[in-house]
Motif scaffolding. Structure first.
Motif, PDB file in Angstrom:
ATOM      1  N   UNK A 196     -16.554  -9.464  -0.207  1.00  0.00           N
ATOM      2  CA  UNK A 196     -15.093  -9.580  -0.225  1.00  0.00           C
ATOM      3  C   UNK A 196     -14.504  -8.966  -1.493  1.00  0.00           C
ATOM      4  N   UNK A 197     -15.142  -9.209  -2.615  1.00  0.00           N
ATOM      5  CA  UNK A 197     -14.672  -8.653  -3.885  1.00  0.00           C
ATOM      6  C   UNK A 197     -14.750  -7.133  -3.864  1.00  0.00           C
ATOM      7  N   UNK A 198     -15.844  -6.590  -3.355  1.00  0.00           N
ATOM      8  CA  UNK A 198     -15.996  -5.137  -3.258  1.00  0.00           C
ATOM      9  C   UNK A 198     -14.971  -4.538  -2.308  1.00  0.00           C
ATOM     10  N   UNK A 199     -14.731  -5.217  -1.188  1.00  0.00           N
ATOM     11  CA  UNK A 199     -13.744  -4.729  -0.231  1.00  0.00           C
ATOM     12  C   UNK A 199     -12.361  -4.655  -0.865  1.00  0.00           C
ATOM     13  N   UNK A 200     -11.942  -5.722  -1.535  1.00  0.00           N
ATOM     14  CA  UNK A 200     -10.617  -5.742  -2.164  1.00  0.00           C
ATOM     15  C   UNK A 200     -10.499  -4.688  -3.256  1.00  0.00           C
ATOM     16  N   UNK A 201     -11.563  -4.494  -4.019  1.00  0.00           N
ATOM     17  CA  UNK A 201     -11.535  -3.455  -5.057  1.00  0.00           C
ATOM     18  C   UNK A 201     -11.405  -2.076  -4.422  1.00  0.00           C
ATOM     19  N   UNK A 202     -12.128  -1.838  -3.321  1.00  0.00           N
ATOM     20  CA  UNK A 202     -12.042  -0.550  -2.631  1.00  0.00           C
ATOM     21  C   UNK A 202     -10.650  -0.345  -2.040  1.00  0.00           C
ATOM     22  N   UNK A 203     -10.069  -1.400  -1.476  1.00  0.00           N
ATOM     23  CA  UNK A 203      -8.724  -1.303  -0.919  1.00  0.00           C
ATOM     24  C   UNK A 203      -7.700  -1.039  -2.023  1.00  0.00           C
ATOM     25  N   UNK A 204      -7.844  -1.702  -3.154  1.00  0.00           N
ATOM     26  CA  UNK A 204      -6.935  -1.457  -4.282  1.00  0.00           C
ATOM     27  C   UNK A 204      -7.001  -0.003  -4.732  1.00  0.00           C
ATOM     28  N   UNK A 205      -8.225   0.534  -4.829  1.00  0.00           N
ATOM     29  CA  UNK A 205      -8.377   1.942  -5.239  1.00  0.00           C
ATOM     30  C   UNK A 205      -7.744   2.872  -4.213  1.00  0.00           C
ATOM     31  N   UNK A 206      -7.977   2.599  -2.943  1.00  0.00           N
ATOM     32  CA  UNK A 206      -7.419   3.444  -1.883  1.00  0.00           C
ATOM     33  C   UNK A 206      -5.895   3.388  -1.887  1.00  0.00           C
ATOM     34  N   UNK A 207      -5.325   2.205  -2.073  1.00  0.00           N
ATOM     35  CA  UNK A 207      -3.871   2.080  -2.135  1.00  0.00           C
ATOM     36  C   UNK A 207      -3.301   2.812  -3.351  1.00  0.00           C
ATOM     37  N   UNK A 208      -4.003   2.741  -4.467  1.00  0.00           N
ATOM     38  CA  UNK A 208      -3.526   3.401  -5.694  1.00  0.00           C
ATOM     39  C   UNK A 208      -3.480   4.907  -5.543  1.00  0.00           C
ATOM     40  N   UNK A 209      -4.287   5.448  -4.625  1.00  0.00           N
ATOM     41  CA  UNK A 209      -4.314   6.900  -4.416  1.00  0.00           C
ATOM     42  C   UNK A 209      -3.215   7.380  -3.469  1.00  0.00           C
ATOM     43  N   UNK A 210      -2.582   6.465  -2.748  1.00  0.00           N
ATOM     44  CA  UNK A 210      -1.513   6.851  -1.829  1.00  0.00           C
ATOM     45  C   UNK A 210      -0.279   7.295  -2.610  1.00  0.00           C
ATOM     46  N   UNK A 211       0.494   8.214  -2.043  1.00  0.00           N
ATOM     47  CA  UNK A 211       1.799   8.510  -2.651  1.00  0.00           C
ATOM     48  C   UNK A 211       2.651   7.240  -2.690  1.00  0.00           C
ATOM     49  N   UNK A 212       3.508   7.140  -3.666  1.00  0.00           N
ATOM     50  CA  UNK A 212       4.281   5.917  -3.908  1.00  0.00           C
ATOM     51  C   UNK A 212       5.060   5.484  -2.669  1.00  0.00           C
ATOM     52  N   UNK A 213       5.728   6.393  -1.987  1.00  0.00           N
ATOM     53  CA  UNK A 213       6.549   6.022  -0.827  1.00  0.00           C
ATOM     54  C   UNK A 213       5.669   5.486   0.305  1.00  0.00           C
ATOM     55  N   UNK A 214       4.504   6.122   0.543  1.00  0.00           N
ATOM     56  CA  UNK A 214       3.586   5.629   1.572  1.00  0.00           C
ATOM     57  C   UNK A 214       3.086   4.228   1.219  1.00  0.00           C
ATOM     58  N   UNK A 215       2.734   4.045  -0.033  1.00  0.00           N
ATOM     59  CA  UNK A 215       2.260   2.734  -0.478  1.00  0.00           C
ATOM     60  C   UNK A 215       3.345   1.680  -0.297  1.00  0.00           C
ATOM     61  N   UNK A 216       4.580   2.004  -0.681  1.00  0.00           N
ATOM     62  CA  UNK A 216       5.680   1.044  -0.547  1.00  0.00           C
ATOM     63  C   UNK A 216       5.892   0.665   0.917  1.00  0.00           C
ATOM     64  N   UNK A 217       5.887   1.665   1.806  1.00  0.00           N
ATOM     65  CA  UNK A 217       6.069   1.383   3.232  1.00  0.00           C
ATOM     66  C   UNK A 217       4.922   0.516   3.750  1.00  0.00           C
ATOM     67  N   UNK A 218       3.695   0.866   3.372  1.00  0.00           N
ATOM     68  CA  UNK A 218       2.528   0.106   3.847  1.00  0.00           C
ATOM     69  C   UNK A 218       2.601  -1.345   3.381  1.00  0.00           C
ATOM     70  N   UNK A 219       2.925  -1.558   2.105  1.00  0.00           N
ATOM     71  CA  UNK A 219       2.998  -2.920   1.566  1.00  0.00           C
ATOM     72  C   UNK A 219       4.116  -3.703   2.253  1.00  0.00           C
ATOM     73  N   UNK A 220       5.287  -3.091   2.404  1.00  0.00           N
ATOM     74  CA  UNK A 220       6.401  -3.788   3.045  1.00  0.00           C
ATOM     75  C   UNK A 220       6.084  -4.141   4.496  1.00  0.00           C
ATOM     76  N   UNK A 221       5.355  -3.272   5.178  1.00  0.00           N
ATOM     77  CA  UNK A 221       5.020  -3.518   6.591  1.00  0.00           C
ATOM     78  C   UNK A 221       3.852  -4.498   6.731  1.00  0.00           C
TER      79      UNK A 221
END
Length: 193
Positions: free
Chosen positions: A127-152
Motif C-alpha cells: 500500500x505504501x509503495x502504491x501510494x508513493x507511485x501514485x503520488x509520483x505519477x500525479x506530480x508528473x501530470x500537467x497542473x490542469x490535468x492534475x487539478x481536474x483529476x483531483x476534483x473529479x
C-alpha cells in the motif's frame, strides 16, 4: 474568525447552502461559520494536493474563506456553493503559485498509512509503495490535468462543476480528465491486476 462553540453551529447545520449563503450575506456569522465547517475540509484537501508548502495550504484556505466572506453577497446560487468556493480557491492557488512558482507540488492523496492498521507487513509495504507511485505519477501530470483529476476522483465534482471551478467547458474538463486517466493508467500498470 473566532470559532463559536459547536452547539451554536448545530442550529445552522441543517440549513441548505443557499439559505446559509443568504444569511451570511446579511452578516450572520454563524451561517458563514457553518459554511466554513461544511466545506473547509474539502478545500483543505484540494489545496493540499495542489501545493507543497503546508503553511501555504493553510494560507490559501484562509484566503479563500476571507474572499468568500467579502464576496458572499455576490453569490447568486447559479452554481452550487461548493463550486463557487472551489472557484475562489482555485484563484487563490494560482495567486499562491505566482508568489512561489518554483516550488514542487505535493499530491498526497491520503495521509501515510498507519502500519498498526494492518498486521500484515507485506500489505502495508504494498500500500505504501502504491501510494508513493501514485503520488509520483500525479506530480508528473500537467497542473490542469492534475487539478481536474483531483476534483473529479477525490472531491467528487461533476464535469460541469469542474468546468465552472477551473473556468473550462465541461467538455474540456472531461478531456483533461481523460488524458490524466490515460497517463495514470500507463504509469500505474504495475499495480493493475
Amino acid at each position: 474568525m473566532d470559532t463559536p462553540p459547536r452547539e451554536i453551529l448545530s442550529v445552522t447545520d441543517h440549513l441548505g447552502d443557499r439559505t446559509l449563503a443568504a444569511a451570511a450575506a446579511m452578516g450572520e456569522r454563524a451561517a458563514f461559520e457553518t459554511i466554513v465547517h461544511r466545506y473547509g475540509p474539502l478545500l483543505y484537501g484540494y489545496v493540499r494536493r495542489m501545493i507543497s508548502d503546508r503553511d501555504g495550504v493553510d494560507d490559501v484556505v484562509q484566503e479563500t474563506f476571507i474572499a468568500a466572506w467579502r464576496q458572499i453577497d455576490n453569490y447568486r446560487g447559479e452554481s452550487a456553493l461548493k463550486t463557487w468556493l472551489f472557484r475562489i480557491c482555485d484563484r487563490k492557488i494560482i495567486d499562491s503559485r505566482r508568489v512561489r512558482y518554483a516550488e514542487p507540488i505535493d499530491d498526497r492523496l491520503i495521509d501515510p498509512i498507519d502500519p498498526s492498521a494492518d498486521s500484515n507487513p507485506a500489505v502495508v509495504l504494498s500500500n505504501t509503495e502504491f501510494l508513493a507511485a501514485l503520488e509520483r505519477a500525479l506530480a508528473e501530470l500537467p497542473v490542469r490535468q492534475r487539478a481536474v483529476w483531483v476534483l473529479r476522483e477525490i472531491d467528487g465534482l461533476t464535469f460541469p462543476q469542474i468546468g465552472v471551478t477551473l473556468k473550462l467547458s465541461p467538455g474540456a474538463a472531461r478531456g483533461h480528465h481523460h488524458r490524466a486517466q490515460s497517463t495514470l493508467r500507463l504509469r500505474m500498470q504495475r499495480w493493475q491486476q
